[in-house]
Design a protein around this motif. Structure first.
Motif, mmCIF file in Angstrom:
data_model
loop_
_atom_site.group_PDB
_atom_site.id
_atom_site.type_symbol
_atom_site.label_atom_id
_atom_site.label_comp_id
_atom_site.label_asym_id
_atom_site.label_seq_id
_atom_site.Cartn_x
_atom_site.Cartn_y
_atom_site.Cartn_z
ATOM 1 N N VAL A 214 -16.746 80.312 93.384
ATOM 2 C CA VAL A 214 -15.782 81.089 92.592
ATOM 3 C C VAL A 214 -14.472 81.184 93.367
ATOM 4 O O VAL A 214 -14.467 81.520 94.558
ATOM 5 C CB VAL A 214 -16.321 82.506 92.296
ATOM 6 C CG1 VAL A 214 -15.299 83.303 91.478
ATOM 7 C CG2 VAL A 214 -17.659 82.442 91.556
ATOM 8 N N ILE A 215 -13.367 80.874 92.695
ATOM 9 C CA ILE A 215 -12.071 80.951 93.372
ATOM 10 C C ILE A 215 -11.234 82.092 92.795
ATOM 11 O O ILE A 215 -11.371 82.455 91.631
ATOM 12 C CB ILE A 215 -11.291 79.612 93.285
ATOM 13 C CG1 ILE A 215 -11.065 79.199 91.826
ATOM 14 C CG2 ILE A 215 -12.016 78.527 94.068
ATOM 15 C CD1 ILE A 215 -10.169 77.978 91.683
ATOM 16 N N ASP A 216 -10.375 82.625 93.653
ATOM 17 C CA ASP A 216 -9.494 83.714 93.248
ATOM 18 C C ASP A 216 -8.124 83.081 93.031
ATOM 19 O O ASP A 216 -7.461 82.707 94.000
ATOM 20 C CB ASP A 216 -9.472 84.746 94.397
ATOM 21 C CG ASP A 216 -8.607 85.940 94.040
ATOM 22 O OD1 ASP A 216 -8.161 86.024 92.885
ATOM 23 O OD2 ASP A 216 -8.380 86.770 94.933
ATOM 24 N N ASP A 217 -7.744 82.900 91.778
ATOM 25 C CA ASP A 217 -6.499 82.175 91.517
ATOM 26 C C ASP A 217 -5.843 82.777 90.268
ATOM 27 O O ASP A 217 -6.467 82.826 89.204
ATOM 28 C CB ASP A 217 -6.839 80.691 91.288
ATOM 29 C CG ASP A 217 -5.604 79.814 91.302
ATOM 30 O OD1 ASP A 217 -4.569 80.223 90.728
ATOM 31 O OD2 ASP A 217 -5.661 78.720 91.888
ATOM 32 N N ASP A 218 -4.606 83.204 90.409
ATOM 33 C CA ASP A 218 -3.903 83.838 89.282
ATOM 34 C C ASP A 218 -3.658 82.877 88.126
ATOM 35 O O ASP A 218 -3.374 83.310 87.007
ATOM 36 C CB ASP A 218 -2.554 84.401 89.746
ATOM 37 C CG ASP A 218 -2.742 85.624 90.631
ATOM 38 O OD1 ASP A 218 -3.843 86.209 90.604
ATOM 39 O OD2 ASP A 218 -1.785 85.981 91.358
ATOM 40 N N ALA A 219 -3.737 81.583 88.403
ATOM 41 C CA ALA A 219 -3.531 80.607 87.326
ATOM 42 C C ALA A 219 -4.713 80.578 86.353
ATOM 43 O O ALA A 219 -4.597 80.025 85.255
ATOM 44 C CB ALA A 219 -3.313 79.215 87.908
ATOM 45 N N LEU A 220 -5.822 81.169 86.743
ATOM 46 C CA LEU A 220 -6.982 81.211 85.844
ATOM 47 C C LEU A 220 -6.817 82.344 84.843
ATOM 48 O O LEU A 220 -6.488 83.474 85.221
ATOM 49 C CB LEU A 220 -8.269 81.443 86.641
ATOM 50 C CG LEU A 220 -8.795 80.265 87.458
ATOM 51 C CD1 LEU A 220 -9.934 80.727 88.365
ATOM 52 C CD2 LEU A 220 -9.258 79.130 86.543
ATOM 53 N N ASP A 221 -7.095 82.048 83.585
ATOM 54 C CA ASP A 221 -7.112 83.106 82.560
ATOM 55 C C ASP A 221 -8.369 83.943 82.695
ATOM 56 O O ASP A 221 -8.397 85.095 82.232
ATOM 57 C CB ASP A 221 -7.045 82.487 81.162
ATOM 58 C CG ASP A 221 -5.684 81.863 80.912
ATOM 59 O OD1 ASP A 221 -5.451 80.741 81.389
ATOM 60 O OD2 ASP A 221 -4.837 82.532 80.295
ATOM 61 N N GLY A 222 -9.410 83.362 83.244
ATOM 62 C CA GLY A 222 -10.629 84.140 83.426
ATOM 63 C C GLY A 222 -11.791 83.312 83.922
ATOM 64 O O GLY A 222 -11.642 82.125 84.263
ATOM 65 N N TYR A 223 -12.939 83.977 83.950
ATOM 66 C CA TYR A 223 -14.185 83.382 84.451
ATOM 67 C C TYR A 223 -15.217 83.469 83.342
ATOM 68 O O TYR A 223 -15.417 84.542 82.752
ATOM 69 C CB TYR A 223 -14.682 84.167 85.675
ATOM 70 C CG TYR A 223 -13.656 84.195 86.780
ATOM 71 C CD1 TYR A 223 -13.614 83.189 87.742
ATOM 72 C CD2 TYR A 223 -12.685 85.205 86.834
ATOM 73 C CE1 TYR A 223 -12.639 83.189 88.736
ATOM 74 C CE2 TYR A 223 -11.712 85.212 87.820
ATOM 75 C CZ TYR A 223 -11.692 84.199 88.767
ATOM 76 O OH TYR A 223 -10.718 84.194 89.747
ATOM 77 N N LEU A 224 -15.873 82.355 83.060
ATOM 78 C CA LEU A 224 -16.982 82.347 82.096
ATOM 79 C C LEU A 224 -18.245 82.223 82.935
ATOM 80 O O LEU A 224 -18.492 81.192 83.571
ATOM 81 C CB LEU A 224 -16.820 81.185 81.121
ATOM 82 C CG LEU A 224 -15.559 81.257 80.246
ATOM 83 C CD1 LEU A 224 -15.442 80.023 79.351
ATOM 84 C CD2 LEU A 224 -15.545 82.513 79.387
#
Ligand code: GRG
Ligand code: 1GP
Ligand code: MG
Length: 239
Positions: A74-84
């Motif tokens: 799991v990465i912490d990245d502001d470019a992600l809208d979210g995690y499924l």
């Protein structure tokens, strides 16, 4: 409650462990017309490979979601809208139902719950990596799958039910049975979608179709056809 996937018909699953077709770029991938990109795979996952895909897709405006196959990637990245976050309802080992999740929450110091969403997987291709990895019991009739789908929605409050035939085209009757069993939860279907007709066929029953290997094997033009198939089915859907 409205969710982003209420509006989706097509998701492209990018496997960070696989190459794009020669000459294609992530800009081309983001221009296929897909509604969202899901980044994940079962084997060969690392944080570095995940980051490479997120960085390459970040500036094109397509929603980006990470779908981790274990807590360590799991990465912490502001470019992600979210995690499924998958839970495998027919896993043989409870680690893939709640165990990995418990470990993830235990080791992380606070999670961004507002961007964290649930996917109830029903894994149905016994020859897939994901079936092997989770020791899934893939011997499920359409009635069994419908019951799992109802359990996922009604008892476990899952946001998405995901019928997973990774690597092979599944049984439309099974997908239809799952669809009939759900009221509000969004139904994803993934597995073996290789052209317009296959995309259109499964989109009659699934709210969202997921296309994976085709991107890596055939490339962006082939993916674009599946987007068109999914959108065409949506246009004729009376509901
Ligand atoms: C709690 C956290 C953060 C993670 C655990 C999440 C779980 C339960 C993962 C179980 C496995 C799973 C459902 C992974 C999702 C991605 C997926 C199904 C990819 C498709 O994989 P395959 O196509 O079978 O594998 P390859 O493409 O790697 O061969
Ligand atoms: O790779 P394919 O067979 O398209 O399957 C898509 C996706 O459901 C895999 O998790
Ligand atoms: Mg795969």
């Amino acid at each position: 409650m409205t969710t982003p996937w209420d509006e989706w018909d097509h998701v492209l699953k990018v496997d960070p462990d696989k190459d794009l077709v020669a000459g294609e770029t992530f800009e081309d991938v983001c221009a296929t017309g897909t509604d969202a990109i899901e980044i994940g795979g079962t084997t060969g996952m690392t944080k570095e490979k995940m980051e490479t895909v997120v960085d390459a897709c970040a500036k094109y405006g397509v929603p980006l979601y990470q779908e981790p196959s274990n807590p360590a990637v799991v990465i912490d990245d502001d470019a992600l809208d979210g995690y499924l976050i998958p839970t495998v309802f027919n896993a043989g080992d409870s680690f893939w139902v709640t165990g990995a999740h418990k470990e993830w929450v235990r080791i992380e110091n606070g999670l961004d719950w507002s961007r964290t969403h649930t996917e109830a997987y029903i894994v149905l291709n016994p020859d897939s990596s994901v079936a092997e990895y989770t020791d899934a019991d893939c011997d499920q009739s359409p009635d069994d799958v419908a019951a799992y789908a109802a359990v996922a929605e009604k008892l476990f409050g899952q946001e998405i039910v995901y019928i997973e035939y990774s690597g092979t085209f599944g049984d439309p009757e099974t997908v239809e049975a799952a669809s009939d069993a759900l009221d509000d939860t969004t139904l994803f279907y993934g597995g073996g979608i290789g052209d317009y007709d296959a995309a259109k066929e499964m989109s009659q029953y699934a709210d969202v179709i997921v296309v994976g290997d085709l991107l890596h094997d055939e490339g962006c033009d082939a993916v674009r056809e599946t987007v068109e198939g999914a959108k065409a089915a949506e246009d004729t859907d009376p509901t």
